[in-house]
Each structure stands twice: as structure tokens, then as C-alpha cells.
Design an enzyme around this catalytic site. Structure first.
Site, PDB file in Angstrom:
ATOM      1  N   LYS A 185       0.892  -1.174   0.000  1.00 40.68           N
ATOM      2  CA  LYS A 185       0.000   0.000   0.000  1.00 40.68           C
ATOM      3  C   LYS A 185       0.920   1.211   0.000  1.00 40.68           C
ATOM      4  O   LYS A 185       1.511   1.567   1.015  1.00 40.68           O
ATOM      5  CB  LYS A 185      -0.870  -0.024   1.252  1.00 40.68           C
ATOM      6  CG  LYS A 185      -2.223   0.656   1.140  1.00 40.68           C
ATOM      7  CD  LYS A 185      -2.207   2.134   0.857  1.00 40.68           C
ATOM      8  CE  LYS A 185      -2.210   3.021   2.078  1.00 40.68           C
ATOM      9  NZ  LYS A 185      -1.992   4.441   1.677  1.00 40.68           N
ATOM     10  N   GLU A 260       8.401   1.066  11.631  1.00 43.10           N
ATOM     11  CA  GLU A 260       9.458   2.084  11.514  1.00 43.10           C
ATOM     12  C   GLU A 260       8.762   3.427  11.617  1.00 43.10           C
ATOM     13  O   GLU A 260       8.062   3.830  10.689  1.00 43.10           O
ATOM     14  CB  GLU A 260      10.195   1.945  10.177  1.00 43.10           C
ATOM     15  CG  GLU A 260      10.965   0.645  10.012  1.00 43.10           C
ATOM     16  CD  GLU A 260      12.133   0.508  10.973  1.00 43.10           C
ATOM     17  OE1 GLU A 260      12.518   1.510  11.602  1.00 43.10           O
ATOM     18  OE2 GLU A 260      12.648  -0.611  11.108  1.00 43.10           O
ATOM     19  N   CYS A 294      13.080  10.715   8.464  1.00 40.09           N
ATOM     20  CA  CYS A 294      12.802  10.229   9.819  1.00 40.09           C
ATOM     21  C   CYS A 294      14.040  10.307  10.702  1.00 40.09           C
ATOM     22  O   CYS A 294      13.943  10.576  11.890  1.00 40.09           O
ATOM     23  CB  CYS A 294      12.268   8.805   9.755  1.00 40.09           C
ATOM     24  SG  CYS A 294      13.348   7.679   8.882  1.00 40.09           S
ATOM     25  N   GLU A 395       7.777  15.670  16.613  1.00 41.04           N
ATOM     26  CA  GLU A 395       8.327  15.557  15.260  1.00 41.04           C
ATOM     27  C   GLU A 395       7.622  16.561  14.350  1.00 41.04           C
ATOM     28  O   GLU A 395       6.400  16.564  14.268  1.00 41.04           O
ATOM     29  CB  GLU A 395       8.115  14.138  14.731  1.00 41.04           C
ATOM     30  CG  GLU A 395       8.782  13.917  13.397  1.00 41.04           C
ATOM     31  CD  GLU A 395       8.526  12.529  12.827  1.00 41.04           C
ATOM     32  OE1 GLU A 395       7.363  12.128  12.750  1.00 41.04           O
ATOM     33  OE2 GLU A 395       9.506  11.860  12.453  1.00 41.04           O
TER      34      GLU A 395
HETATM   35  P1  NAD Z   1       1.433   8.316   8.040  1.00 40.94           P
HETATM   36  O1  NAD Z   1       1.536   7.529   9.287  1.00 40.94           O
HETATM   37  O2  NAD Z   1       0.433   9.391   7.958  1.00 40.94           O
HETATM   38  O3  NAD Z   1       1.097   7.343   6.806  1.00 40.94           O
HETATM   39  C1  NAD Z   1       1.921   6.269   6.461  1.00 40.94           C
HETATM   40  C2  NAD Z   1       1.115   5.254   5.678  1.00 40.94           C
HETATM   41  O4  NAD Z   1       0.135   4.666   6.522  1.00 40.94           O
HETATM   42  C3  NAD Z   1       0.364   5.834   4.482  1.00 40.94           C
HETATM   43  O5  NAD Z   1       0.438   4.921   3.405  1.00 40.94           O
HETATM   44  C4  NAD Z   1      -1.066   5.920   5.007  1.00 40.94           C
HETATM   45  O6  NAD Z   1      -2.035   5.856   3.988  1.00 40.94           O
HETATM   46  C5  NAD Z   1      -1.129   4.682   5.883  1.00 40.94           C
HETATM   47  N1  NAD Z   1      -2.164   4.680   6.917  1.00 40.94           N
HETATM   48  C6  NAD Z   1      -2.704   5.741   7.566  1.00 40.94           C
HETATM   49  N2  NAD Z   1      -3.634   5.320   8.448  1.00 40.94           N
HETATM   50  C7  NAD Z   1      -3.671   3.966   8.367  1.00 40.94           C
HETATM   51  C8  NAD Z   1      -4.417   2.949   9.033  1.00 40.94           C
HETATM   52  N3  NAD Z   1      -5.329   3.236   9.967  1.00 40.94           N
HETATM   53  N4  NAD Z   1      -4.180   1.661   8.709  1.00 40.94           N
HETATM   54  C9  NAD Z   1      -3.254   1.347   7.797  1.00 40.94           C
HETATM   55  N5  NAD Z   1      -2.527   2.263   7.104  1.00 40.94           N
HETATM   56  C10 NAD Z   1      -2.733   3.560   7.401  1.00 40.94           C
HETATM   57  O7  NAD Z   1       2.894   8.856   7.728  1.00 40.94           O
HETATM   58  P2  NAD Z   1       3.357   9.847   6.565  1.00 40.94           P
HETATM   59  O8  NAD Z   1       2.844  11.212   6.876  1.00 40.94           O
HETATM   60  O9  NAD Z   1       3.052   9.238   5.241  1.00 40.94           O
HETATM   61  O10 NAD Z   1       4.965   9.810   6.725  1.00 40.94           O
HETATM   62  C11 NAD Z   1       5.663  10.598   7.627  1.00 40.94           C
HETATM   63  C12 NAD Z   1       6.009   9.799   8.865  1.00 40.94           C
HETATM   64  O11 NAD Z   1       6.742   8.631   8.513  1.00 40.94           O
HETATM   65  C13 NAD Z   1       6.909  10.556   9.813  1.00 40.94           C
HETATM   66  O12 NAD Z   1       6.440  10.405  11.137  1.00 40.94           O
HETATM   67  C14 NAD Z   1       8.271   9.866   9.665  1.00 40.94           C
HETATM   68  O13 NAD Z   1       9.101   9.941  10.796  1.00 40.94           O
HETATM   69  C15 NAD Z   1       7.851   8.466   9.384  1.00 40.94           C
HETATM   70  N6  NAD Z   1       8.944   7.728   8.730  1.00 40.94           N
HETATM   71  C16 NAD Z   1       9.653   6.820   9.461  1.00 40.94           C
HETATM   72  C17 NAD Z   1      10.723   6.136   8.874  1.00 40.94           C
HETATM   73  C18 NAD Z   1      11.539   5.127   9.650  1.00 40.94           C
HETATM   74  O14 NAD Z   1      12.265   4.366   9.026  1.00 40.94           O
HETATM   75  N7  NAD Z   1      11.447   5.076  10.967  1.00 40.94           N
HETATM   76  C19 NAD Z   1      11.049   6.389   7.538  1.00 40.94           C
HETATM   77  C20 NAD Z   1      10.311   7.327   6.834  1.00 40.94           C
HETATM   78  C21 NAD Z   1       9.245   7.993   7.439  1.00 40.94           C
END
Ligand code: NAD
Length: 492
Positions: A185, A260, A294, A395
Site C-alpha cells: 500500500k 518504523e 525520519c 516531530e
Molecule cells: P502516516 O503515518 O500518515 O502514513 C503512512 C502510511 O500509513 C500511508 O500509506 C497511510 O495511507 C497509511 N495509513 C494511515 N492510516 C492507516 C491505518 N489506519 N491503517 C493502515 N494504514 C494507514 O505517515 P506519513 O505522513 O506518510 O509519513 C511521515 C512519517 O513517517 C513521519 O512520522 C516519519 O518519521 C515516518 N517515517 C519513518 C521512517 C523510519 O524508518 N522510521 C522512515 C520514513 C518515514
């Protein structure tokens, strides 16, 4: 090199789902728009999946697992992974431009990260062939006791928008190498490169259903994937609050999860440090991907004796960052990914002002008409932050950093650990013993000493505390995608 025309890179129609080896529209015929953050304009239309599509994708993955993929050898899988690397390399310019236009990351950087990714596939394809079980010398000598490392079955991969292709591949490679099948996804903000990844997967000759890709909102499509009874494992990268919700849903069926999540990483600079090198790390983390990383060090924890000299270096360096349109090969920092992210960063600047953290914009973008339509933001320092402030705890995910002074080593440890996150951290000092003490004292999953943090394919990566669960990358990622079966084999 010239900027290509949109029509030479983008597909003419709606970007499709990939289910059971076929590119197709969503069952309900719905679509959504994705944009170009440097112009604010629509870039493409993408097919939106619903629960029926998710079910079809998961069933295709399950069928491919049972009938074919689980019976392949590690060598056969590695060969296909290498063919995938070739197929990606053939379309590397297209992928680089898609990421540049959809994410806003400068073209020089999207090209460079593609190269690193291809090397990463090579590593996983090689090392996965050496994975196996063990024999155990148990007390009963008439028993041969051994373990098998077996795949789980269907793994659901859920991705954020900041590094779409890199993060998808770093999840997908170990999943497939270990013998699992996948439903991806992609982020609804940046799904375009995943569609071309799907095309490369077909071109490489993966059997239908081994990899499926669905698009749409997290609350519907992502949640349907997490809840599907045939999905055995979820590998999620994204925000901590989403990760917690997924963890709770997965608990219902004791699904395995890798999470992650977010970070608020410290860069700890002692008074004996190479200040130029340390300032270089701060610069990289504020500007690369416009701070939407991140692992970026967003808390600059600096010894009070050198904080003025350090800040002066930042002023000079941040003033020189080449902010511009991501198509321009000279550009070092492009826009934020979306208007929502832009508003979020501006909101935190206001919060910092209210907290008296003294937000200081290091460049003035008001005289740059070419940036007016996009979601550009100036690198900003909270020059008088304290650890307890929101701008030092939450963050933000943009080109903003909080500068926090410390008195001595114990104070540095206290401030660096004063966070619910524990994703990454960097320590700069010339004192080797102190550096080693810091490595032991910091509650952080990914540390670097006198060097920037890098997530590479050949070393484990994962956060402590609320930054995550489990490891991605390295050998650990392949092991996490297997389950250990213990066997007592009688010779009586
Ligand atoms: P997000 O949590 O809003 O979304 C991530 C994904 O989850 C998207 O595909 C979204 O559609 C999906 N999603 C949202 N609600 C869901 C649910 N209830 N069930 C299943 N899937 C769902 O994050 P974002 O805004 O896309 O990305 C930014 C975040 O990602 C930041 O907090 C960043 O730190 C984190 N990040 C972490 C790493 C790591 O390796 N630790 C790497 C990159 C980004």
C-alpha cells in the site's frame, strides 16, 4: 541534462493498481489526484482501491505463495531480484523524475538514491542465499533437533511519502528473499513510482500475485490490508500514531509487525568536536529532502562553550543552501511535499514563537517568484530552545531544528534521551572514551559517531522506544521475515 517533458515520463491515463500480475482500475472505478509540490498543480490520476480490491490482492498473494513462491529456492528468488534490479536500472531516469515531481526532491538526489537502492538489492540477493536453520546438540542423542526458517505467507507493506521507492524496496526485498509474497500500500501522496516498480516487477518475470500494489487512503485501504485475515505480517513505515493504531489492530490476530516510526534525533556536539564536520551534518539534515527524513537530527544539542561558534557556522551554511525548483541540477533543497506539510511546519514555527524558542529563518524566500506556487519553506533554527518545549519534543518533519545547550556529559545524555523517540542520533567528539560512553548511554536504535547517520542496505536499521519495533535492512531484515520452526527428528 535537459528536463524531460511531462508526457515522456508520465503515463497517459490513470495510474493503475497491480493485482495478480495485471494492471487494473479499482473495482469501484474511483480515482484520486496526486500533485507536484513545486507547482501546487495536479500531476496525475491514480486508481483508488476499495476493500474488494484489497481482498483480491491478498488472495492473489496467498495463491502465489501456496502454489509457487514458497516452493522456490533462495537462489531462484535471488535471480529474480537481480532481474528486478536490471529492470529498475533500465527505467531509472523515469523513476528519478517521477520521484522528483511527486515528492519534490531535487533530481540530483533522486538519481543518487536510485543507485544506492540497486546496490541494496544486490546485497539482499546475495546474503539471503546463506540463510538457513541450525542443528542443536540436545540431551537425547537419538534425536536430531534442527530448526527451519520458514516464510510467513502474505506480508502487507504500508509506506509513507518521504522516500517512496527507497523505502518500498528496502521492505520488499527481504520479504521476497525470505519466500513471502507481498501486497504493497503506497502512500496516497506519492504513489507514482510504485506503479512503475510494479511494471518493473512484471518485466523481471515475477509470477503473478507475488507482488501486488494497491492505492488509496490509509483509513480505508491501509486498514483493510491490516485487518485482512490472510495477511500474516505487517511491515509499516510512517508516523508513530498510525503505527500505534496498526499495532493495536494487528494484535487482534497476533500478526507479526515491523514498525518504523517517527523520530526527533539529537546531534550531540561536544566542545572538543570538529565543529565544521558537525555543522555539515546539521546542514545535511535540515536540507536533504527538505528535512522530511525520519532520521534527521532535529535537536542540535551543543556544549554551551561552543554553541555560539557552532551557530555562526550554521548561519553561514544555511544561508548558502541552494533552494529552488527540484528539476534544476543546482538545487539542493526543494519544496515540502504538500500544502498540509507546509502548514504543519508554519504552525510549529508559530508554536516555537509562542514558547519563546526564537525561530529564525535562515533565508528570505519572499523575493523568489518562481517558488511562489510551491510549498517552499526556509531553513529555520529555534535558536533558544529548551528540551521540554514542544518544538524540541514533537516531530515536525521539515527544515527546522531546535538548538539546545548543555553543560557537561551527564547533561548531554539527559537531554539526548529526553524524548519519547529513539530512532537515530549523532555524537561529535574527539575523545574516544567519551564517544564510547555516549554509545552505551543513548537510548537510540541507530547511532553514528563523527559521521552522519545513514540507513544502508547492509546494516540493521530500526528505532528504540516509540520510534519502532523490529529491524529493517541488513541480515536482520531477512531473519525478521522468517519464522523459526523447531523439529525433533527421531533416529530410533
Ligand atoms: P502516516 O503515518 O500518515 O502514513 C503512512 C502510511 O500509513 C500511508 O500509506 C497511510 O495511507 C497509511 N495509513 C494511515 N492510516 C492507516 C491505518 N489506519 N491503517 C493502515 N494504514 C494507514 O505517515 P506519513 O505522513 O506518510 O509519513 C511521515 C512519517 O513517517 C513521519 O512520522 C516519519 O518519521 C515516518 N517515517 C519513518 C521512517 C523510519 O524508518 N522510521 C522512515 C520514513 C518515514
Amino acid at each position: 541534462m535537459q528536463t524531460p517533458s511531462l508526457s515522456s515520463i508520465l503515463r497517459p491515463g490513470t495510474y493503475p493498481l497491480l493485482i495478480d500480475g495485471e494492471e487494473r482500475p479499482g473495482a469501484a472505478g474511483r480515482r484520486f489526484e496526486v500533485g507536484n509540490p513545486s507547482t501546487g498543480r495536479t500531476l496525475a490520476q491514480v486508481a483508488e482501491a476499495d476493500a474488494q480490491d484489497v481482498d483480491a490482492a491478498v488472495r492473489a498473494a496467498q495463491h502465489a505463495f501456496e502454489t509457487h513462491w514458497r516452493h522456490t529456492s533462495a537462489r531462484q528468488r535471488s535471480r529474480l531480484l537481480r532481474k528486478l534490479a536490471d529492470a529498475l536500472e533500465r527505467r531509472s531516469e523515469q523513476l528519478a523524475w517521477l520521484e522528483t515531481w511527486n515528492v519534490g526532491r531535487p533530481i540530483t538526489l533522486t538519481r543518487a538514491s536510485l543507485r544506492t537502492m540497486l546496490d541494496g538489492i544486490d546485497y539482499i540477493a546475495g546474503v539471503s542465499q546463506g540463510i538457513g536453520g541450525q542443528t542443536h546438540n540436545i540431551a537425547d542423542t537419538h534425536i536430531v533437533n534442527f530448526t527451519l526458517r520458514e516464510p510467513f505467507g502474505v506480508v502487507g507493506l504500508i509506506l509513507p511519502w518521504n522516500y517512496p521507492l527507497t523505502l518500498t524496496l528496502s521492505k520488499l526485498m527481504p520479504v521476497l528473499a525470505a519466500g513471502n509474497t507481498a501486497v504493497i500500500k503506497a502512500s496516497e501522496v506519492t504513489p507514482l513510482s510504485s506503479v512503475e516498480l510494479g511494471a518493473a516487477i512484471l518485466e523481471a518475470g515475477f509470477p503473478p500475485g507475488v507482488v501486488n500494489i494497491v492505492h488509496g487512503p490509509g483509513a480505508s485501504v491501509g486498514q483493510a490490508l491490516v485487518d485482512h485475515p490472510l495477511v500474516e505480517r505487517i511491515s509499516f513505515t510512517g508516523g508513530t500514531s498510525t503505527g500505534k493504531a496498526i499495532y493495536r489492530s494487528a494484535a487482534e490476530r497476533i500478526k507479526r509487525v515491523t514498525l518504523e516510526l517517527g523520530g526527533k534525533s539529537p546531534l550531540v556536539v561536544f566542545d572538543d568536536a570538529d565543529l565544521d564536520a558537525a555543522a555539515g551534518v546539521a546542514l545535511q539534515d535540515v536540507s536533504r529532502n527538505t528535512g522530511q527524513i525520519c532520521i534527521a537530527c532535529t535537536r542540535l544539542v551543543v556544549h554551551e562553550r561552543v554553541i555560539d561558534a557552532f551557530t555562526e557556522r550554521l548561519r553561514v551554511l544555511y544561508g548558502r543552501i541552494r533552494i529552488g525548483l527540484p528539476e534544476d541540477p543546482q538545487t539542493e533543497m526543494g519544496p515540502l511535499v504538500s500544502s498540509a506539510q507546509h502548514e504543519r511546519v508554519q504552525r510549529y514555527v508559530e508554536i516555537g514563537r509562542d514558547e519563546q524558542a526564537d525561530p529564525q529563518a535562515m533565508q528570505d524566500l519572499s523575493g523568489r517568484p518562481e517558488l511562489r506556487e510551491g510549498f517552499f519553506a526556509a531553513p529555520t533554527l529555534f535558536a533558544k530552545a529548551r528540551s521540554e518545549m514542544r518544538v524540541a519534543q514533537e516531530e515536525i518533519f521539515g527544515p527546522v531544528q531546535a538548538l539546545i545547550p548543555f553543560r557537561d556529559e551527564a547533561d548531554a545524555v539527559r537531554i539526548a534521551n529526553d524524548s519519547r523517540y529513539g530512532l537515530a542520533g549523532v555524537v561529535y567528539t574527539r575523545d574516544g572514551a567519551r564517544a564510547m560512553r555516549m554509545c552505551k548511554a543513548l537510548q537510540i536504535g541507530n547511532l553514528a559517531v563523527n559521521d552522519p547517520i545513514k540507513a544502508t542496505a547492509d546494516a540493521p536499521f530500526g528505532g528504540f522506544k516509540e520510534s519502532g519495533l523490529g529491524k529493517e535492512r541488513g541480515l536482520d531484515a531477512i531473519l525478521e521475515n522468517t519464522q523459526v520452526k523447531n523439529v525433533r527428528f527421531s533416529m530410533r
